[in-house]
Every structure is written in C-alpha cells, then in structure tokens.
Design a protein around this motif. Structure first.
Motif, PDB file in Angstrom:
ATOM      1  N   ASN A  31       0.870  -0.980  -0.013  1.00 30.22           N
ATOM      2  CA  ASN A  31       0.333  -0.363   0.288  1.00 30.22           C
ATOM      3  C   ASN A  31       0.671   1.783   0.194  1.00 30.22           C
ATOM      4  N   GLN A  33       1.371   5.122   0.663  1.00 22.56           N
ATOM      5  CA  GLN A  33       0.759   6.550   1.530  1.00 22.56           C
ATOM      6  C   GLN A  33       1.609   7.501   1.108  1.00 22.56           C
ATOM      7  N   GLN A  48      -3.924   7.256   1.053  1.00 21.74           N
ATOM      8  CA  GLN A  48      -2.988   5.695   0.378  1.00 21.74           C
ATOM      9  C   GLN A  48      -4.075   5.800  -0.560  1.00 21.74           C
ATOM     10  N   VAL A  50      -3.985   1.461  -3.114  1.00 22.91           N
ATOM     11  CA  VAL A  50      -3.870   0.822  -2.237  1.00 22.91           C
ATOM     12  C   VAL A  50      -4.088  -0.337  -3.572  1.00 22.91           C
ATOM     13  N   GLU A  90       5.375   6.150   1.331  1.00 23.30           N
ATOM     14  CA  GLU A  90       5.030   5.157   2.053  1.00 23.30           C
ATOM     15  C   GLU A  90       4.955   4.250   1.868  1.00 23.30           C
ATOM     16  N   SER A  92       3.581   0.582   3.030  1.00 21.99           N
ATOM     17  CA  SER A  92       3.512  -0.548   3.982  1.00 21.99           C
ATOM     18  C   SER A  92       2.575  -2.056   3.839  1.00 21.99           C
ATOM     19  N   GLY A  93       3.401  -2.634   3.695  1.00 21.36           N
ATOM     20  CA  GLY A  93       3.584  -4.669   3.537  1.00 21.36           C
ATOM     21  C   GLY A  93       2.424  -5.130   5.095  1.00 21.36           C
ATOM     22  N   GLY A  94       1.736  -4.002   6.107  1.00 19.88           N
ATOM     23  CA  GLY A  94       2.088  -4.356   7.505  1.00 19.88           C
ATOM     24  C   GLY A  94       2.102  -3.893   8.452  1.00 19.88           C
ATOM     25  N   TYR A  95       2.679  -4.405   9.585  1.00 19.88           N
ATOM     26  CA  TYR A  95       3.382  -4.027  10.262  1.00 19.88           C
ATOM     27  C   TYR A  95       4.588  -4.449  10.708  1.00 19.88           C
ATOM     28  N   VAL A  98       7.553  -1.434   6.950  1.00 19.01           N
ATOM     29  CA  VAL A  98       7.264  -0.713   6.675  1.00 19.01           C
ATOM     30  C   VAL A  98       8.578   0.793   6.350  1.00 19.01           C
ATOM     31  N   PHE A 100       9.389   4.195   4.067  1.00 14.40           N
ATOM     32  CA  PHE A 100       9.791   5.399   3.603  1.00 14.40           C
ATOM     33  C   PHE A 100      10.525   5.632   2.824  1.00 14.40           C
TER      34      PHE A 100
ATOM     35  N   GLN B  48       6.622  -0.162  16.137  1.00 14.85           N
ATOM     36  CA  GLN B  48       5.402  -0.491  16.177  1.00 14.85           C
ATOM     37  C   GLN B  48       4.676  -1.239  17.536  1.00 14.85           C
ATOM     38  N   GLY B  99      -2.608  -3.245   9.077  1.00 14.46           N
ATOM     39  CA  GLY B  99      -2.888  -4.812   8.439  1.00 14.46           C
ATOM     40  C   GLY B  99      -2.384  -4.846   7.504  1.00 14.46           C
TER      41      GLY B  99
END
Lengths: 110, 116
Positions: A31, A33, A48, A50, A90, A92-95, A98, A100, B48, B99
């Motif tokens: 995704n 951002q 964002q 997607v 940025e 971010s494929g999940g937490y 991440v 930038f 996080q 997620g």
C-alpha cells in the motif's frame, strides 16, 4: 532489503508550473501512503493508494499507483508557494514492513 | 481534540548517556509507532506498539527499546547514545493495528535529539 527511491531529490519550480515526484520500489509495493513535510515540521498524511492502477485526486494534487504496483507518483498542477515542503511516499505491507521513500524536496519560486 | 503530543521538544545529551522520549497518542488511538528521521532523509521505522505489545520492529540495535502503557502512551528509550543517534524522533498514532490495509498515521511534532 526493500529500497524505495524517489526522484527527483530536489525540484525548484516557478509558481504556477506543474510538479511531479515519482516513487519507485525494488520490490512490489503493498500500500502506498503519501505525506507532506513542511520545513521544520512533521509528516502530514495526504492519501492512501491500495489498488493497482488506482488514481486519486485532491484539488490540484493527483496521485497514481502503477499497474505493476512497483511505482507511484504525485502530480501537483499549478504549484503555489504553500506547496513548499518535502513529499514522501511510504510503503506498508503490514506492521512488519514499513519503508519510507527518500523524499522529494519542492521549492516554489514566487 | 488534541493531536499527538511528544516531550520533550528538544534534548541535548552526551555520548554514552541514556534518553527517554515520550508520546501521547490521539484519544481513542491504540497504536503507536516510532520513527527516526536524520536531517535530509526520510523517516526510518523503529517500533510499532499495539495494545501494549510490540507488533513491529525496524532495523535498529538493541540499544533502542520502547513500551506502551495501559493508557496507550508510549516511551522510547535509547541507551549508550552515539553521535549518530542525533535526529528527529517522531511518534505516530493510528486507530488500530496495521493489517493488509494501512491505518492512517498521525504524526506528532517530534523530539529533536542532539548527541554531543
């Protein structure tokens, strides 16, 4: 590891000219951002993206996600002095993932 | 509603010292992330936290640690400071756990750390 590069690194434009920054990844983006950071400030969320090929508009700003999800772009039409700042993408494929981008610093000459 | 708050705003330390940075998220947000931004570069993801548990960690040494409290505020601790730790430390809060679709992050003003 993943690298997210933005080009150009710096851009000076005359007020009223258009501006585009490109965000390119060595791997498929999850995704995207986009953020704007004014000089001396903190990143502020803009949009964002997607879906592959997605295009979103916010007034003079147009955001696009590449069909192959390996790049994204932010285009500003008719820049104004208030557009000055550094624009970051940025991924971010999940937490756990991440990243930038390197940022594009925009200077607008009145 | 108040945005994300961080304290202190500026801090000067010497090499080898320890530092604690604090962050209060937006009311109702349960997730806090920490980033390091060296001058002229993009933010680098450090941690996080969600519901007091670490959910993600970036490529930083063990000198960096963090925790989240029951009220969802968070602390970032850095031990044995190095000159290269000089940076803007940003905290970002989001409503939930990231997620497949990323929650929108709201950044605080940051803490400017200078290590001499």
């Amino acid at each position: 590891g993943q690298q997210v590069m933005q080009i150009p690194q710096y851009q000076h434009v005359q007020e009223g000219e258009d501006f585009t920054t490109y965000c390119n990844s060595s791997t498929t983006l999850s995704n995207i951002q986009w953020y704007k950071q004014r000089p001396g400030g903190h990143p502020v969320f803009l949009i964002q993206l997607v879906k592959s090929g997605e295009v979103k508009k916010q007034k003079r700003l147009t955001f696009q996600f590449g069909e192959a999800k390996k790049n994204s772009s932010l285009h500003i039409t008719a820049t104004q002095t208030t557009d000055v700042g550094t624009y970051f993408c940025e991924d971010s494929g999940g937490y756990q993932k991440v990243t930038f981008g390197t940022g594009t610093k925009l200077q607008v000459i009145p | 509603d108040a945005g994300v708050t961080q304290s202190p705003t500026h801090l000067i330390k010497t090499r080898g010292q320890h530092v604690t940075l604090r962050c209060s998220p937006i009311s109702g947000h349960k997730s806090v992330s920490w980033y390091q931004q060296v001058l002229g570069q993009g933010p680098q993801f450090i941690f996080q936290y969600y519901e007091k548990e670490e959910r993600g960690r970036g490529n930083f040494p063990d000198r960096f640690s963090a925790r989240q409290f029951p009220n969802y505020s968070s602390e970032l601790n850095v031990n044995a400071l190095l000159l290269g730790d000089s940076a803007l430390y940003l905290c970002a809060s989001s409503p939930g756990l990231a997620g497949r679709i990323r929650d929108t992050q709201y950044f605080g003003p940051g803490t400017r750390l200078t290590v001499l």
